[in-house]
Design a protein around this motif. Structure first.
Motif, mmCIF file in Angstrom:
data_model
loop_
_atom_site.group_PDB
_atom_site.id
_atom_site.type_symbol
_atom_site.label_atom_id
_atom_site.label_comp_id
_atom_site.label_asym_id
_atom_site.label_seq_id
_atom_site.Cartn_x
_atom_site.Cartn_y
_atom_site.Cartn_z
ATOM 1 N N SER A 1 36.625 33.528 25.779
ATOM 2 C CA SER A 1 36.221 34.286 26.885
ATOM 3 C C SER A 1 35.169 35.133 26.538
ATOM 4 O O SER A 1 34.503 35.521 27.423
ATOM 5 C CB SER A 1 37.374 35.049 27.514
ATOM 6 N N PHE A 2 34.818 35.330 25.170
ATOM 7 C CA PHE A 2 33.589 36.274 24.872
ATOM 8 C C PHE A 2 32.549 35.328 24.213
ATOM 9 O O PHE A 2 31.417 35.983 23.527
ATOM 10 C CB PHE A 2 34.146 37.299 23.671
ATOM 11 N N ASN A 3 32.582 34.200 24.272
ATOM 12 C CA ASN A 3 31.414 33.215 23.843
ATOM 13 C C ASN A 3 30.684 32.675 24.949
ATOM 14 O O ASN A 3 31.096 31.481 25.236
ATOM 15 C CB ASN A 3 32.084 32.202 22.870
ATOM 16 N N GLY A 4 30.009 33.278 25.771
ATOM 17 C CA GLY A 4 29.158 32.843 26.848
ATOM 18 C C GLY A 4 29.999 32.397 28.098
ATOM 19 O O GLY A 4 29.584 31.686 28.914
ATOM 20 N N LYS A 5 30.948 32.843 28.317
ATOM 21 C CA LYS A 5 31.838 32.805 29.500
ATOM 22 C C LYS A 5 31.620 33.960 30.334
ATOM 23 O O LYS A 5 31.097 34.925 30.311
ATOM 24 C CB LYS A 5 33.192 32.488 29.026
ATOM 25 N N VAL A 6 32.289 33.745 31.644
ATOM 26 C CA VAL A 6 32.239 34.798 32.713
ATOM 27 C C VAL A 6 32.743 35.985 32.259
ATOM 28 O O VAL A 6 32.245 37.106 32.286
ATOM 29 C CB VAL A 6 32.710 34.277 33.732
ATOM 30 N N VAL A 7 34.065 36.128 31.688
ATOM 31 C CA VAL A 7 34.502 37.429 31.547
ATOM 32 C C VAL A 7 33.806 38.275 30.371
ATOM 33 O O VAL A 7 33.492 39.404 30.523
ATOM 34 C CB VAL A 7 36.127 37.162 30.976
ATOM 35 N N GLY A 8 33.682 37.569 29.461
ATOM 36 C CA GLY A 8 32.928 38.252 28.513
ATOM 37 C C GLY A 8 31.420 38.693 28.866
ATOM 38 O O GLY A 8 30.996 39.983 28.324
ATOM 39 N N GLY A 9 30.927 38.035 29.464
ATOM 40 C CA GLY A 9 29.575 38.440 30.023
ATOM 41 C C GLY A 9 29.559 39.514 31.009
ATOM 42 O O GLY A 9 28.919 40.433 30.855
ATOM 43 N N VAL A 10 30.717 39.555 31.919
ATOM 44 C CA VAL A 10 30.917 40.601 32.915
ATOM 45 C C VAL A 10 31.109 41.910 32.046
ATOM 46 O O VAL A 10 30.450 43.080 32.285
ATOM 47 C CB VAL A 10 31.899 40.352 34.004
ATOM 48 N N LEU A 11 31.919 41.862 31.076
ATOM 49 C CA LEU A 11 32.373 42.977 30.207
ATOM 50 C C LEU A 11 31.163 43.517 29.782
ATOM 51 O O LEU A 11 30.870 45.099 29.486
ATOM 52 C CB LEU A 11 33.394 42.764 29.363
ATOM 53 N N GLU A 12 30.634 42.720 28.990
ATOM 54 C CA GLU A 12 29.103 43.050 28.280
ATOM 55 C C GLU A 12 28.395 43.894 29.258
ATOM 56 O O GLU A 12 27.624 45.092 28.805
ATOM 57 C CB GLU A 12 28.405 41.977 27.680
ATOM 58 N N LEU A 13 27.922 43.507 30.445
ATOM 59 C CA LEU A 13 27.148 44.053 31.311
ATOM 60 C C LEU A 13 27.752 45.522 31.941
ATOM 61 O O LEU A 13 27.021 46.446 32.124
ATOM 62 C CB LEU A 13 26.809 43.258 32.731
ATOM 63 N N ALA A 14 29.202 45.254 32.159
ATOM 64 C CA ALA A 14 29.703 46.688 32.556
ATOM 65 C C ALA A 14 29.628 47.779 31.538
ATOM 66 O O ALA A 14 29.337 48.773 31.744
ATOM 67 C CB ALA A 14 31.095 46.302 32.858
ATOM 68 N N ALA A 15 29.653 47.252 30.132
ATOM 69 C CA ALA A 15 29.643 48.305 29.127
ATOM 70 C C ALA A 15 28.145 49.031 29.190
ATOM 71 O O ALA A 15 27.958 50.064 28.788
ATOM 72 C CB ALA A 15 29.927 47.721 27.942
ATOM 73 N N GLN A 16 27.233 47.934 29.328
ATOM 74 C CA GLN A 16 25.739 48.487 29.270
ATOM 75 C C GLN A 16 25.403 49.462 30.321
ATOM 76 O O GLN A 16 24.617 50.521 30.165
ATOM 77 C CB GLN A 16 24.974 47.280 29.358
ATOM 78 N N HIS A 17 26.201 49.223 31.566
ATOM 79 C CA HIS A 17 26.074 50.073 32.714
ATOM 80 C C HIS A 17 27.073 51.494 32.683
ATOM 81 O O HIS A 17 27.043 52.294 33.639
ATOM 82 C CB HIS A 17 25.880 49.498 33.942
ATOM 83 N N ASP A 18 27.853 51.411 31.679
ATOM 84 C CA ASP A 18 28.946 52.352 31.525
ATOM 85 C C ASP A 18 29.810 52.376 32.961
ATOM 86 O O ASP A 18 30.159 53.408 33.399
ATOM 87 C CB ASP A 18 28.390 53.802 31.516
ATOM 88 N N VAL A 19 30.171 51.418 33.245
ATOM 89 C CA VAL A 19 31.232 50.974 34.614
ATOM 90 C C VAL A 19 32.463 50.495 34.195
ATOM 91 O O VAL A 19 32.447 49.530 33.163
ATOM 92 C CB VAL A 19 30.596 49.958 35.422
ATOM 93 N N PRO A 20 33.473 51.209 34.586
ATOM 94 C CA PRO A 20 34.892 50.781 33.940
ATOM 95 C C PRO A 20 35.095 49.199 34.487
ATOM 96 O O PRO A 20 34.760 49.023 35.791
ATOM 97 C CB PRO A 20 35.838 51.811 34.543
ATOM 98 N N ALA A 21 35.838 48.513 33.588
ATOM 99 C CA ALA A 21 36.156 47.272 34.168
ATOM 100 C C ALA A 21 37.458 46.676 33.658
ATOM 101 O O ALA A 21 38.115 47.083 32.699
ATOM 102 C CB ALA A 21 35.060 46.301 33.275
ATOM 103 N N LEU A 22 38.241 46.126 34.523
ATOM 104 C CA LEU A 22 39.597 45.400 34.138
ATOM 105 C C LEU A 22 39.413 43.936 34.232
ATOM 106 O O LEU A 22 38.842 43.285 34.896
ATOM 107 C CB LEU A 22 40.439 45.812 35.406
ATOM 108 N N VAL A 23 40.111 43.321 33.250
ATOM 109 C CA VAL A 23 40.288 41.900 33.172
ATOM 110 C C VAL A 23 41.808 41.528 33.777
ATOM 111 O O VAL A 23 42.618 42.213 32.948
ATOM 112 C CB VAL A 23 39.922 41.385 31.913
ATOM 113 N N VAL A 24 41.743 40.782 34.606
ATOM 114 C CA VAL A 24 43.016 40.274 35.037
ATOM 115 C C VAL A 24 42.957 38.617 34.586
ATOM 116 O O VAL A 24 42.265 38.255 35.221
ATOM 117 C CB VAL A 24 43.392 40.343 36.818
ATOM 118 N N ALA A 25 44.255 38.462 34.146
ATOM 119 C CA ALA A 25 44.131 37.222 33.618
ATOM 120 C C ALA A 25 45.794 36.555 33.649
ATOM 121 O O ALA A 25 46.410 37.225 33.590
ATOM 122 C CB ALA A 25 43.712 36.962 32.048
ATOM 123 N N GLY A 26 45.722 35.177 33.622
ATOM 124 C CA GLY A 26 46.979 34.741 33.602
ATOM 125 C C GLY A 26 47.921 34.821 32.559
ATOM 126 O O GLY A 26 49.084 35.242 32.449
#
Length: 338
Positions: A266-291
């Motif tokens: 998920s942290f290797n060029g996938k959606v969730v990892g990319g979203v989390l990286e951008l959220a961290a850059q902008h200091d925006v809290p993020a939640l991952v909901v996964a099956g």
């Protein structure tokens, strides 16, 4: 009113990315938040949804040679979006059990790209993934050769191939053939065919596909597009750029993303990892909901497993309801509040 960005991937086998985004938006409303829905993909199935869904349909050659009505998208900006799975997909062939792994053709994908160019697209985004084929893209190349090079120069259309794997061209049969129904003997046969096609593409187009990461994607379809001058690019980055993901995250007070299973990939060029990286850059809290959440990555993000939280029956029987309840609960916590 604080703003939530819903930026999920699909939950494979249970919910599309737009469905997940809508469930997150319902949770936001219940918690007193506004919500911007931005369903995403990493360059495979679901890419069409990430760009807003289909608004065109063209009848093309299906993977087993019978006609299929393939949906695609043409934007007002002249950018078309095509999913190879909608024209040459394994599901269209009846899965691995119904597929002809040696005879399956990618011709329909080429026909879909040709239709987009004929309708005036100056850029065509092609997502690879979920294909039935291991034809090295030869049938697609045959259809599109008249439009080549597909590099946007001299008034020609530019084709960008969203690719989420780095598989080499000659390895396509070994890596993907078995999941498309190929026997060990057929994998050997298909590998030999790929080697012959690599030599043909080198002779005809002057390209060494051994030096092109991702050329083995979709049974070598990536290599055929590269031979015709198209660019293979990381799928998530391409989709993030075209959908304005970074700007949407910067404008949000919190982000919820998700996918069927959160693991190291998920942290290797996938959606969730990319979203989390951008959220961290902008200091925006993020939640991952996964099956489900793999134990090895549990500490890498604020993540909630539907299986762990709601149990197997609810997580599989009503994933959208579980996503909504989990998101509502998180939005009411101190971590999510702006």
């Amino acid at each position: 009113m604080p703003t939530l960005l819903a930026a999920p991937d699909k939950f494979r086998g249970s919910a599309t990315a737009p469905e997940v985004a809508a469930a997150i938006a319902a949770a936001a409303e219940a918690a007193g938040w506004s919500c911007v829905q931005l369903p995403l993909a990493d360059g495979g199935e679901g890419t069409l949804d990430a760009f807003g869904g289909a608004n065109r349909t063209t009848t093309v050659t299906g993977p087993l040679g019978t006609p299929v009505a393939a949906p695609w998208r043409m934007g007002d900006d002249g950018v078309a979006v095509v999913e190879s799975a909608r024209a040459s997909g394994l599901d269209l062939a009846g899965g691995a059990a119904g597929n002809d792994p040696v005879g399956a053709t990618s011709r329909g994908t080429g026909e879909l790209v040709a239709a987009a160019i004929a309708e005036g697209a100056h850029r065509v985004i092609v997502s690879l993934g979920g294909s039935a084929t291991t034809d090295g893209g030869f049938d697609t190349a045959e259809v599109l050769e008249a439009f080549a090079p597909l590099d946007g120069r001299d008034g020609r259309a530019e084709v960008l191939v969203a690719c989420d794997v780095r598989t080499a061209f000659r390895d396509a049969a070994v890596v993907f053939g078995p999941q498309k129904g190929a026997t060990p003997e057929q994998v050997v046969e298909l590998t030999g065919r790929l080697d012959r096609l690599a030599a043909l593409y080198r002779q005809r187009y002057g390209i060494d596909l051994a030096a092109v990461p991702g050329s083995g994607a979709a049974g070598g379809l990536g290599g055929a597009f590269a031979a015709l001058g198209a660019r293979l690019v990381p799928g998530f980055g391409l989709i993030a750029e075209h959908t304005g993901l970074a700007e949407a995250i910067a404008a949000a007070d919190a982000v919820v993303t998700g996918e069927g299973r959160l693991d190291a990939e998920s942290f290797n060029g996938k959606v969730v990892g990319g979203v989390l990286e951008l959220a961290a850059q902008h200091d925006v809290p993020a939640l991952v909901v996964a099956g489900d959440v793999d134990d090895g990555v549990a500490g890498r993000a604020t993540a909630l497993s539907l299986l762990a939280e709601f149990g197997t029956e609810a997580a599989w029987g009503d994933p959208l309801g579980c996503i909504e309840r989990a998101t509502t609960a998180w939005l009411r916590t101190e971590e999510a509040r702006p």
